[in-house]
Design a protein around this motif. Structure first.
Motif, PDB file in Angstrom:
ATOM      1  N   THR A   1       0.856  -1.188   0.000  1.00  0.00           N
ATOM      2  CA  THR A   1       0.000   0.000   0.000  1.00  0.00           C
ATOM      3  C   THR A   1       0.892   1.237   0.000  1.00  0.00           C
ATOM      4  O   THR A   1       1.841   1.323   0.786  1.00  0.00           O
ATOM      5  CB  THR A   1      -0.903   0.030   1.244  1.00  0.00           C
ATOM      6  N   ILE A   2       0.578   2.173  -0.898  1.00  0.00           N
ATOM      7  CA  ILE A   2       1.287   3.445  -0.957  1.00  0.00           C
ATOM      8  C   ILE A   2       0.249   4.543  -0.799  1.00  0.00           C
ATOM      9  O   ILE A   2      -0.687   4.641  -1.594  1.00  0.00           O
ATOM     10  CB  ILE A   2       2.052   3.611  -2.283  1.00  0.00           C
TER      11      ILE A   2
ATOM     12  N   VAL B   1       9.417  14.515  -5.162  1.00  0.00           N
ATOM     13  CA  VAL B   1       8.158  14.976  -5.737  1.00  0.00           C
ATOM     14  C   VAL B   1       6.952  14.349  -5.051  1.00  0.00           C
ATOM     15  O   VAL B   1       5.842  14.846  -5.159  1.00  0.00           O
ATOM     16  CB  VAL B   1       8.083  14.716  -7.254  1.00  0.00           C
ATOM     17  N   VAL B   2       7.185  13.241  -4.345  1.00  0.00           N
ATOM     18  CA  VAL B   2       6.108  12.555  -3.626  1.00  0.00           C
ATOM     19  C   VAL B   2       6.630  12.142  -2.257  1.00  0.00           C
ATOM     20  O   VAL B   2       7.750  11.661  -2.131  1.00  0.00           O
ATOM     21  CB  VAL B   2       5.624  11.294  -4.386  1.00  0.00           C
ATOM     22  N   SER B   3       5.810  12.338  -1.244  1.00  0.00           N
ATOM     23  CA  SER B   3       6.079  11.815   0.088  1.00  0.00           C
ATOM     24  C   SER B   3       4.956  10.837   0.395  1.00  0.00           C
ATOM     25  O   SER B   3       3.775  11.187   0.261  1.00  0.00           O
ATOM     26  CB  SER B   3       6.094  12.940   1.122  1.00  0.00           C
TER      27      SER B   3
ATOM     28  N   TYR C   1       7.058  -4.202   6.291  1.00  0.00           N
ATOM     29  CA  TYR C   1       7.717  -2.906   6.095  1.00  0.00           C
ATOM     30  C   TYR C   1       6.674  -1.823   6.252  1.00  0.00           C
ATOM     31  O   TYR C   1       5.557  -1.935   5.743  1.00  0.00           O
ATOM     32  CB  TYR C   1       8.333  -2.842   4.690  1.00  0.00           C
ATOM     33  N   ASN C   2       7.026  -0.758   6.965  1.00  0.00           N
ATOM     34  CA  ASN C   2       6.123   0.381   7.118  1.00  0.00           C
ATOM     35  C   ASN C   2       6.986   1.611   7.398  1.00  0.00           C
ATOM     36  O   ASN C   2       7.602   1.706   8.462  1.00  0.00           O
ATOM     37  CB  ASN C   2       5.130   0.153   8.256  1.00  0.00           C
ATOM     38  N   ALA C   3       7.041   2.519   6.428  1.00  0.00           N
ATOM     39  CA  ALA C   3       7.872   3.714   6.600  1.00  0.00           C
ATOM     40  C   ALA C   3       7.419   4.805   5.646  1.00  0.00           C
ATOM     41  O   ALA C   3       6.773   4.539   4.637  1.00  0.00           O
ATOM     42  CB  ALA C   3       9.337   3.390   6.344  1.00  0.00           C
ATOM     43  N   ARG C   4       7.771   6.028   5.988  1.00  0.00           N
ATOM     44  CA  ARG C   4       7.537   7.149   5.087  1.00  0.00           C
ATOM     45  C   ARG C   4       8.749   7.256   4.172  1.00  0.00           C
ATOM     46  O   ARG C   4       9.884   7.248   4.623  1.00  0.00           O
ATOM     47  CB  ARG C   4       7.340   8.459   5.847  1.00  0.00           C
TER      48      ARG C   4
ATOM     49  N   THR D   1      13.977   3.519 -19.054  1.00  0.00           N
ATOM     50  CA  THR D   1      12.526   3.401 -19.064  1.00  0.00           C
ATOM     51  C   THR D   1      11.850   4.600 -18.431  1.00  0.00           C
ATOM     52  O   THR D   1      10.627   4.669 -18.414  1.00  0.00           O
ATOM     53  CB  THR D   1      12.089   2.129 -18.331  1.00  0.00           C
ATOM     54  N   GLY D   2      12.608   5.539 -17.856  1.00  0.00           N
ATOM     55  CA  GLY D   2      12.023   6.712 -17.191  1.00  0.00           C
ATOM     56  C   GLY D   2      11.300   6.294 -15.926  1.00  0.00           C
ATOM     57  O   GLY D   2      11.309   5.138 -15.526  1.00  0.00           O
ATOM     58  N   GLY D   3      10.645   7.234 -15.267  1.00  0.00           N
ATOM     59  CA  GLY D   3       9.849   6.906 -14.106  1.00  0.00           C
ATOM     60  C   GLY D   3      10.414   7.447 -12.816  1.00  0.00           C
ATOM     61  O   GLY D   3      11.362   8.205 -12.785  1.00  0.00           O
ATOM     62  N   ALA D   4       9.803   7.007 -11.732  1.00  0.00           N
ATOM     63  CA  ALA D   4      10.181   7.484 -10.406  1.00  0.00           C
ATOM     64  C   ALA D   4      10.964   6.420  -9.667  1.00  0.00           C
ATOM     65  O   ALA D   4      10.792   5.241  -9.875  1.00  0.00           O
ATOM     66  CB  ALA D   4       8.926   7.851  -9.604  1.00  0.00           C
ATOM     67  N   ARG D   5      11.801   6.883  -8.777  1.00  0.00           N
ATOM     68  CA  ARG D   5      12.580   5.978  -7.949  1.00  0.00           C
ATOM     69  C   ARG D   5      12.681   6.628  -6.584  1.00  0.00           C
ATOM     70  O   ARG D   5      12.707   7.819  -6.456  1.00  0.00           O
ATOM     71  CB  ARG D   5      13.956   5.794  -8.558  1.00  0.00           C
ATOM     72  N   TYR D   6      12.741   5.827  -5.525  1.00  0.00           N
ATOM     73  CA  TYR D   6      12.869   6.387  -4.179  1.00  0.00           C
ATOM     74  C   TYR D   6      14.189   6.029  -3.578  1.00  0.00           C
ATOM     75  O   TYR D   6      14.937   5.262  -4.069  1.00  0.00           O
ATOM     76  CB  TYR D   6      11.728   5.945  -3.278  1.00  0.00           C
TER      77      TYR D   6
END
Length: 79
Positions: free
Chosen positions: A27-28, A45-47, A61-64, A74-79
């Motif tokens: 879940t995000i 750009v996202v929290s 796992y549970n974290a901000r 491929t582009g996209g987002a990474r954390y």
């Protein structure tokens, strides 16, 4: 392949709930940090709070986390 049974993305927030057979449920729940376009790709750009639950219900796992846009093959987002 994950099946995202819940996917709500608005101009200000994100909610995803995806089932991964090998892991469980991911879940995000988050929000966009800015609504302005920028070419500064190293800024978050996202929290979001990311939770991973096993099929048994145990929280693995549970974290901000913060996510940044990162260009690649491929582009996209990474954390």
């Amino acid at each position: 392949m994950a099946a995202c049974l819940e996917a709500r993305i608005t101009a200000v927030s994100i909610h995803l709930r995806c089932e991964y057979p090998q892991v469980g449920i991911v879940t995000i729940e988050g929000r966009f940090l800015t609504r302005l376009a920028t070419d500064l790709l190293d800024r978050p750009v996202v929290s979001a709070v990311v939770t991973v639950r096993a099929q048994s219900g145990e929280v693995l796992y549970n974290a901000r986390d913060s996510f940044v846009w990162q260009l690649g093959a491929t582009g996209g987002a990474r954390y």
